[in-house]
Scaffold this motif. Structure first.
Motif, PDB file in Angstrom:
ATOM      1  N   ALA D  61      40.579 -40.071  -1.076  1.00 10.38           N
ATOM      2  CA  ALA D  61      41.745 -40.140  -0.195  1.00 10.38           C
ATOM      3  C   ALA D  61      42.838 -39.180  -0.682  1.00 10.38           C
ATOM      4  CB  ALA D  61      42.270 -41.567  -0.120  1.00 10.38           C
ATOM      5  N   GLU D  62      42.965 -39.039  -2.009  1.00 11.52           N
ATOM      6  CA  GLU D  62      43.941 -38.062  -2.537  1.00 11.52           C
ATOM      7  C   GLU D  62      43.628 -36.668  -2.019  1.00 11.52           C
ATOM      8  OE1 GLU D  62      46.655 -38.643  -3.976  1.00 11.52           O
ATOM      9  OE2 GLU D  62      46.248 -40.761  -4.285  1.00 11.52           O
ATOM     10  N   ALA D  63      42.341 -36.343  -2.048  1.00 11.93           N
ATOM     11  CA  ALA D  63      41.937 -35.015  -1.576  1.00 11.93           C
ATOM     12  C   ALA D  63      42.241 -34.855  -0.096  1.00 11.93           C
ATOM     13  CB  ALA D  63      40.453 -34.798  -1.842  1.00 11.93           C
ATOM     14  N   CYS D  64      42.065 -35.920   0.647  1.00 12.77           N
ATOM     15  CA  CYS D  64      42.360 -35.877   2.083  1.00 12.77           C
ATOM     16  C   CYS D  64      43.855 -35.632   2.315  1.00 12.77           C
ATOM     17  CB  CYS D  64      41.905 -37.191   2.720  1.00 12.77           C
ATOM     18  SG  CYS D  64      42.255 -37.312   4.473  1.00 12.77           S
ATOM     19  N   VAL D  65      44.670 -36.356   1.579  1.00  8.20           N
ATOM     20  CA  VAL D  65      46.122 -36.164   1.691  1.00  8.20           C
ATOM     21  C   VAL D  65      46.495 -34.733   1.296  1.00  8.20           C
ATOM     22  CG1 VAL D  65      48.332 -36.830   0.681  1.00  8.20           C
ATOM     23  CG2 VAL D  65      46.686 -38.601   1.371  1.00  8.20           C
ATOM     24  N   ARG D  66      45.865 -34.228   0.233  1.00  2.43           N
ATOM     25  CA  ARG D  66      46.150 -32.868  -0.235  1.00  2.43           C
ATOM     26  C   ARG D  66      45.826 -31.856   0.866  1.00  2.43           C
ATOM     27  NH1 ARG D  66      43.551 -33.237  -5.093  1.00  2.43           N
ATOM     28  NH2 ARG D  66      41.695 -32.188  -4.323  1.00  2.43           N
ATOM     29  N   GLU D  67      44.702 -32.081   1.529  1.00  2.00           N
ATOM     30  CA  GLU D  67      44.294 -31.174   2.611  1.00  2.00           C
ATOM     31  C   GLU D  67      45.319 -31.187   3.751  1.00  2.00           C
ATOM     32  OE1 GLU D  67      41.653 -29.231   2.693  1.00  2.00           O
ATOM     33  OE2 GLU D  67      41.170 -28.880   4.789  1.00  2.00           O
ATOM     34  N   LEU D  68      45.696 -32.391   4.165  1.00  2.00           N
ATOM     35  CA  LEU D  68      46.670 -32.495   5.270  1.00  2.00           C
ATOM     36  C   LEU D  68      48.004 -31.875   4.883  1.00  2.00           C
ATOM     37  CD1 LEU D  68      45.921 -36.183   6.367  1.00  2.00           C
ATOM     38  CD2 LEU D  68      45.430 -34.120   7.701  1.00  2.00           C
ATOM     39  N   ARG D  69      48.461 -32.200   3.669  1.00  2.00           N
ATOM     40  CA  ARG D  69      49.754 -31.678   3.215  1.00  2.00           C
ATOM     41  C   ARG D  69      49.721 -30.164   3.134  1.00  2.00           C
ATOM     42  NH1 ARG D  69      51.351 -34.961  -1.613  1.00  2.00           N
ATOM     43  NH2 ARG D  69      49.518 -33.888  -2.408  1.00  2.00           N
ATOM     44  N   GLY D  70      48.585 -29.611   2.733  1.00  2.00           N
ATOM     45  CA  GLY D  70      48.448 -28.164   2.663  1.00  2.00           C
ATOM     46  C   GLY D  70      48.754 -27.514   4.002  1.00  2.00           C
ATOM     47  N   PHE D  71      48.295 -28.120   5.071  1.00  2.00           N
ATOM     48  CA  PHE D  71      48.569 -27.576   6.414  1.00  2.00           C
ATOM     49  C   PHE D  71      50.023 -27.764   6.817  1.00  2.00           C
ATOM     50  CE2 PHE D  71      43.916 -28.170   6.954  1.00  2.00           C
ATOM     51  CZ  PHE D  71      43.616 -26.907   7.401  1.00  2.00           C
ATOM     52  N   GLY D  72      50.767 -28.523   6.023  1.00  2.00           N
ATOM     53  CA  GLY D  72      52.158 -28.759   6.361  1.00  2.00           C
ATOM     54  C   GLY D  72      52.363 -30.052   7.134  1.00  2.00           C
ATOM     55  N   VAL D  73      51.312 -30.860   7.265  1.00  2.00           N
ATOM     56  CA  VAL D  73      51.455 -32.142   7.948  1.00  2.00           C
ATOM     57  C   VAL D  73      52.255 -33.100   7.056  1.00  2.00           C
ATOM     58  CG1 VAL D  73      50.185 -34.167   8.784  1.00  2.00           C
ATOM     59  CG2 VAL D  73      49.313 -31.858   9.258  1.00  2.00           C
ATOM     60  N   ASP D  74      53.197 -33.808   7.657  1.00  2.00           N
ATOM     61  CA  ASP D  74      53.980 -34.791   6.909  1.00  2.00           C
ATOM     62  C   ASP D  74      53.089 -36.015   6.642  1.00  2.00           C
ATOM     63  OD1 ASP D  74      55.719 -36.650   5.901  1.00  2.00           O
ATOM     64  OD2 ASP D  74      56.857 -36.904   7.761  1.00  2.00           O
ATOM     65  N   VAL D  75      52.849 -36.284   5.360  1.00  2.00           N
ATOM     66  CA  VAL D  75      51.951 -37.374   4.983  1.00  2.00           C
ATOM     67  C   VAL D  75      52.716 -38.559   4.401  1.00  2.00           C
ATOM     68  CG1 VAL D  75      49.995 -35.830   4.590  1.00  2.00           C
ATOM     69  CG2 VAL D  75      51.589 -36.324   2.705  1.00  2.00           C
ATOM     70  N   SER D  76      54.039 -38.516   4.558  1.00  2.86           N
ATOM     71  CA  SER D  76      54.848 -39.531   3.875  1.00  2.86           C
ATOM     72  C   SER D  76      54.733 -40.916   4.509  1.00  2.86           C
ATOM     73  CB  SER D  76      56.314 -39.081   3.837  1.00  2.86           C
ATOM     74  OG  SER D  76      56.812 -38.965   5.152  1.00  2.86           O
ATOM     75  N   ASN D  77      54.182 -40.997   5.712  1.00  2.00           N
ATOM     76  CA  ASN D  77      54.039 -42.304   6.353  1.00  2.00           C
ATOM     77  C   ASN D  77      52.618 -42.838   6.346  1.00  2.00           C
ATOM     78  OD1 ASN D  77      56.799 -42.875   7.215  1.00  2.00           O
ATOM     79  ND2 ASN D  77      56.548 -41.011   8.459  1.00  2.00           N
ATOM     80  N   ILE D  78      51.789 -42.269   5.463  1.00  5.13           N
ATOM     81  CA  ILE D  78      50.425 -42.784   5.316  1.00  5.13           C
ATOM     82  C   ILE D  78      50.467 -43.996   4.401  1.00  5.13           C
ATOM     83  CG2 ILE D  78      48.111 -42.304   4.450  1.00  5.13           C
ATOM     84  CD1 ILE D  78      48.495 -39.392   5.295  1.00  5.13           C
ATOM     85  N   ALA D  79      50.049 -45.152   4.939  1.00  8.90           N
ATOM     86  CA  ALA D  79      49.969 -46.355   4.111  1.00  8.90           C
ATOM     87  C   ALA D  79      48.775 -46.256   3.176  1.00  8.90           C
ATOM     88  CB  ALA D  79      49.841 -47.585   5.006  1.00  8.90           C
TER      89      ALA D  79
END
Lengths: 339, 339, 339, 339, 339, 339
Positions: D61-79
């Motif tokens: 899941a960390e890797a998934c968040v890293r991927e999304l954040r890399g694109f500039g997607v705001d991941v701060s509301n992922i529970a």
């Protein structure tokens, strides 16, 4: 000779080489699981080995069956149904960084199997040996009961039974483990474990006087085995002895206690390719020795040599032949090219 | 806590495995560079880390920014423009064959950056620490001036400043290095180097009496650190101690001198996966310790453990968490599988 | 200086990494063979090297020629025709599991070559040195005769001749080997072998008093070399000394006997990437030294260092330059990164 | 402008190239899922996009968040929490063999999320648009309720809401779908679907007279859209029109009905690289157009062009920029090399 | 129902993707051969299929047996011994560049097999169908005799016999082919071929009036089949009809003549992934249909659909299930994603 | 016959398959550049081809030289020195997404070469043909002068001279291009271009009446060629005619005007593997035809067929033989497997 093993087989995804998870999108997808590993290793030794589990009906499970059948494992007693195969992710360690295993095995077909999925009387027909590990009864209460049925039928039909304690703290608590495993052990002839398993599962440990310099002495290991024999009536107890210097470098040997004598094997200094399945390949080697009438000492040396080779092989399965194990026993591990 | 690093990030092309360049057409393309490596490592530790550089406007630089942002590095202060990103080619060594690095970094956007590309007052807003290496001022005269501006602004705003001397003989001469670096050092609180850097950059070496058997004694390292402190007024000097037995096998430890005492760390025997970025991960570990209020000794041990782990990881970046460093500090590097 | 080598070059298929054969469908397909390896290594040292063989007329052989020509090897004397190239399969060993080589080389174009395929007078025009191995005459009776013609023409034209005994038990019996090789040896100036070759091919072994602790003493190796010189009149005998601890770890050194004195080289502790071609790279290093007028001791050290480097390189060919060998000789194998 | 999407993101494993599952052990491991795909596509267009989901706490899941954040997607509301990420296996089809998708998504963290995992008031702060698909409410009854809360809060805060019907027969029955979706639709401004979705979810189909030659006429599509508008009060209905000739070749276009007029887009003849995520990229294109004030026709053409490009890109995510979409709109898809 | 096939299985090495041979060192190593392909395809359809051949005793042949067994093919009648497995190299064509196959199959174990290697009476026990191709008798005179024995025993035990003419001009001349095949044909019930085979092997071609625009008319194909039936008494003749527009694009259909009527199948427009084994998969489909009592027309359509799918699959083997063939027959090849 | 080409060769990095840049870390690293591509193609046709450039002294350039030499290209006139090789990044397009090329070629060794690097009198000794493209003089003013010297010497020594206009707008303006190229053209015998080049470089376009339906008519192309001949006195003008339907599908043909007649070639419908180097392979085919005395029409057809094949081959180089081109000319591109 025919050997039956029972347990879970999972999908295994490992990133290429020493990469961390998702450092590269390239993964190696294979299959593995303690009892399946034993069956494959035995089939590679030419033994008639059957693997019993439950798998879903989808192309991934088909591929798993195809892989097992390719090795010559009898897959005719694999029940089909349920939701999914378990998955595990394997990040290979190096030097001071340990290998990291992430399990995603809940809700697998085998963990939701029911008693009627397995006709043990038929499964054990013509079989000589039954092997399971402590993981199988840990998967669910139903699995614990099914395993109990299996060992009872096995004994009633005259099979030898072996169990690798294989304690997994993520699957169950020590309390439940001890309780469940204690009901199964009376049916077991050969108990395979390491020193920690004995402590984790049955709270059996060496006496203070048996401990030297923070690790167990030879006497200590013998003492643990003796206590196990005394409590459960095992015919034999095998304890693997791993000295882990780093993720790359381990020393590997084992002890076999036959109720009277404790045999200590040759020790192998290993430069590791993949250590997952090391213990399973040891169990397979031991079973191979015993179903072929090896002496305790010879079975032990065969088992340790075959599991030493496992550490040099990628994936869960021990892809070595009897001839290769014998060559290691005879020539040692100097690694001269075979031309 | 917020840490800013400033320097060059390059494309890195490495042939697959131990292949020599163009022995196979398969390359691994990633990104790396001293100061970026520090920022990524800090971000992986959960620190708010920002990386400042200049990158061209093309899809390759976009991918680089995406990679950095993915790790959580603040990329909002990266200037855009110029011609190209630097490239380096990395041929991984083995045994008696050393790793070989070929730089193609001239004319990169950062090496042709100008003062107006960076608004240090804004960049350092809310920051606690500024880190750069000796490579940054070596890239051009303008970069040397920009770096001087940066450290001055940093000090004026109360930031701690660290510098890894990181001498690269292909980038500048010892003479110019010494001259330029001497203007920067008065603003530096923590100086990170190895024994050779101190000699190459500032002509500081151990006294004869400190040398035993051809290498420096503990007293020798302390002596070098002391001289550095005396000349430039550093609060602390950290010296990494690498003993290179082969391209695969190194011992790795470090010393931290706090002006009074010289602390020597635990020593790790490493079987190397990729040693590029080893020093950078040490710097990041040290900064992590200090911004989190660790004692000198604890910061040193954290830094050495985290950089020991870096040697087991492919690529420039240290992909480890604080939890993993702490596990190494607590359990040692015996490499037992984490299940 | 111009060196000609004569023998077989094969296709080599190796599964990726440490995989066993067909554990993965991914193979690495390259080329290699004892005498070709020597030619490539010499070409990489800047020597004018020509390789003589026979290859079929198909795209695979074209690719092989392209590869050799790329290294700068003169391919103008390669005869064309026949059925096929030999193939060998290479499974890389690790730790206690040895590398495994499976040959499929029968019926290759070179093994079915005839005398008229090679015009030795033309081939040796302008050449200074001729090298072959014990594999070449073993391929067929015709090849044995062709090799005899070659060495005779070589000597008549004043070339130095070297032979690496390279005994392969799968190609011929000891009896036939001894008989055939004995007709060739009188034309040989430099004999390269290991202790086993001498025994396998010529039944020459050390005297009992030269043996200590199960392996040969320095005196023992000298004794074998002396007997070889006495029987065949070699000017020099080189014996490679491999101590194999595992498939990964070997010690590597060599001895050169010049009829008077036995020179023993520096010993390298190797962590192996690929050891196939190790002996060939030693031969190439020796020939390089001698055609460049090195002293016996210097040629020996150059040869051992260059073959130590070969063990760190994937594939049969030794992809190192004179500069890299000299760097190892000068700086040792501590593996510091070259930037 | 800020856009929030809400749903599941899964691990995606695809065998290399056109291989069937486990024909090769080499897998490509990436991430994807309808609503995440929309967020990534929007982020690539420079929109401030946030993705809301629930992910477990593990390195995958960390890797998934890293991927999304890399694109500039705001991941701060992922529970964070729960058991696992869903997995899907993707076998790429070719010619007459269709792509095959196997889901293993039950028991995922998002499917077991609870209302308290998401603070919609905070999540929608500063946002302009909310997007979800029919998959999200299908994951669990709780998710259906959470989605209802989300759309209510969204509307109350003035956001535009879009929904892609995206019916998945393996997730829920038509009956339950219709019931649940009918409660959500009144809050939706833009409904995205294809002709089958409208029928599967709401039993809405074209009148007999609108059908010609077995497929819908332009009038038929308009009729379906009109009925949807009439039933739920959508401001706009977009219907994608895929003509599938083979797994490789599709024609791709779409219709947008604005309550009055039906706009039909340009049609693209596609040679497909990877069609998964095609519909999501269309939705993202439409949202991009509308949040940037494009006319209905322009938004539609932008959406179809951007989703045409998606079909040429590996993986779920649409890795194209606004500039690339505009270039396709301007120059057509003739494929001249961009130098 | 039990089907036996007899012939050669080879190693197959193909460079990755569309690379030419040795453009990259990365090869894909698999197995394949006409009769083995039929057996694997049948096993994938759930038929009890046995493959008869001779393989050497080495790890490569073991891997081949493992692969076949994995698919469920009965490997118990594979003779062991001889020198080697044949190898073929496959360079995948594209557009106007045709695929290129290089054979290295001489001296293989099967081509040097002797009559005593096969106990046909035992092999055919319980079998219903025997299949071979024109390649098998072409491998050696002995193989031609063995095949004759096989078909005689097959007929005497009541098996149906099928033969795919499969003329290979590199293996034998037209003269010898015609002579040998003419002795075998009287035992054959189902003859599979293409128009060229009939001409190459038996000099049977269409009458002038049957030809239109340079290719055969429907009447022409029927005429060829009729002549074959008249000469050899086949019960059925199947002719595959390939229209090759480029290496990527073929139309594919077939005709089945049952002595009375000529059935023409649906035609598939294929975008090819790998066309090797296309004809074999057609034969397997036909046999599947006939052993399951399909009508001539239904068997033909099943065969053409299953071989159309083969063209979308990498490697020699047709990795599709009955369900997938039926889905193509029912839904056509529009390539909608299966979720 | 001996042909000399002069220009830049670059490193080429392409992500695997259809991946976008850095979507995967796996890159394919090769070499290529217009004039080098011509030399390699000619060498593959058996022509004695020499390539003249300037390369730095590092292992990457060594690998480049090794690659060229492997093809048989004469590399003895490659000057050595300077900073770097140019690099280009190649993202393969598909369908409506065009291929994208990113150049990083400034400051390359060849672009900073000086007149004294090349001794044209010696280089052209024994040569029959000199080829360059419009890229070479665009690299620097010095290169423009060097090229002028080269063509003058070439003409004075009786060589034929060909030039591919190859306009690159990123390298120079139309103004400077026209000025410089106009000084070179008087020495050129064969001008190769496409319609756009003629307009971009020399502002030569078709008359209004020659244009039909937005593209040039046959008469229009002839008109452009005629104007070129009139202005510069070319003996022949060749114009390639690409119709680009998508990144995958192009029609490809060409026209050759000999001052009197305009020959139009056969047209090939291509399914593209890699179109980079398509024009270069056309030039090589034309030169091959002319140095071998082909008629204008035959040379044109050979050139178009050989460049059609190039589009099916990965990388810049046209890896086809004369035999393969002739097979295409004779058999057409129906793509039947060659066995």
């Amino acid at each position: 000779m025919r050997v039956i093993t029972f347990g879970e087989i999972m999908l295994r995804f490992a990133p290429e080489g020493y990469n961390r998870l998702f450092q590269t999108p390239v993964f190696n997808g294979t299959f593995g699981g303690g009892e399946a590993n034993v069956a494959v290793s035995l089939a590679n030794f030419g033994v008639d080995a059957g693997f019993v589990t439950k798998l879903p009906e989808n192309p991934i499970a088909e591929a798993c069956v195809r892989e097992l059948r390719g090795f010559g494992v009898d897959v005719s007693n694999i029940a089909r149904g349920g939701e999914r195969m378990g998955v595990y992710y394997m990040e290979k360690g190096a030097s001071c960084r340990p290998s990291n295993v992430i399990y995603d095995r809940a809700h697998s077909s085998i963990s939701t199997a029911v008693a009627s999925d397995f006709d043990w009387d038929k499964i054990f027909d013509g079989a000589d040996w039954f092997h399971f590990t402590g993981i199988t009864p840990a998967l669910s209460d139903e699995l614990a009961n099914i395993t109990l049925t299996a060992v009872k039928v096995a004994k009633s039909k005259g099979l030898s039974v072996s169990c690798d304690l294989n304690y997994r703290k993520k699957l169950w608590s020590r309390e439940r483990t001890g309780m469940v495993m204690s009901t199964l052990m009376p049916y077991v002839d050969l108990c395979i474990c390491n020193e920690e398993d004995a402590k984790d599962v049955f709270n059996i440990s060496a006496d203070g006087t048996d401990i030297e310099k923070g690790s167990l002495s030879r006497e200590g290991y013998k003492g643990v085995a003796k206590k196990l024999v005394e409590r459960f009536g095992f015919k034999r107890v095998a304890i693997t002895l791993r000295e882990s210097f780093s993720a790359n470098d381990n020393d590997w040997s084992a002890m076999l206690y036959d109720g009277v004598e404790a045999h200590f094997s040759n020790k192998y200094s290993l430069h590791i390719v993949d250590r997952v399945g090391g213990g399973d390949s040891f169990g397979a080697g031991l079973i191979y020795g015993f179903v072929n009438g090896y002496s305790n000492k010879d079975a032990l040396e065969f088992a340790v040599a075959s599991s030493a080779l496992k550490h040099t092989i990628e994936g869960d399965f021990n892809r070595v032949s009897v001839k290769e194990v014998e060559s290691l026993l005879k020539n040692g591990g100097s690694g001269r090219v075979q031309r």
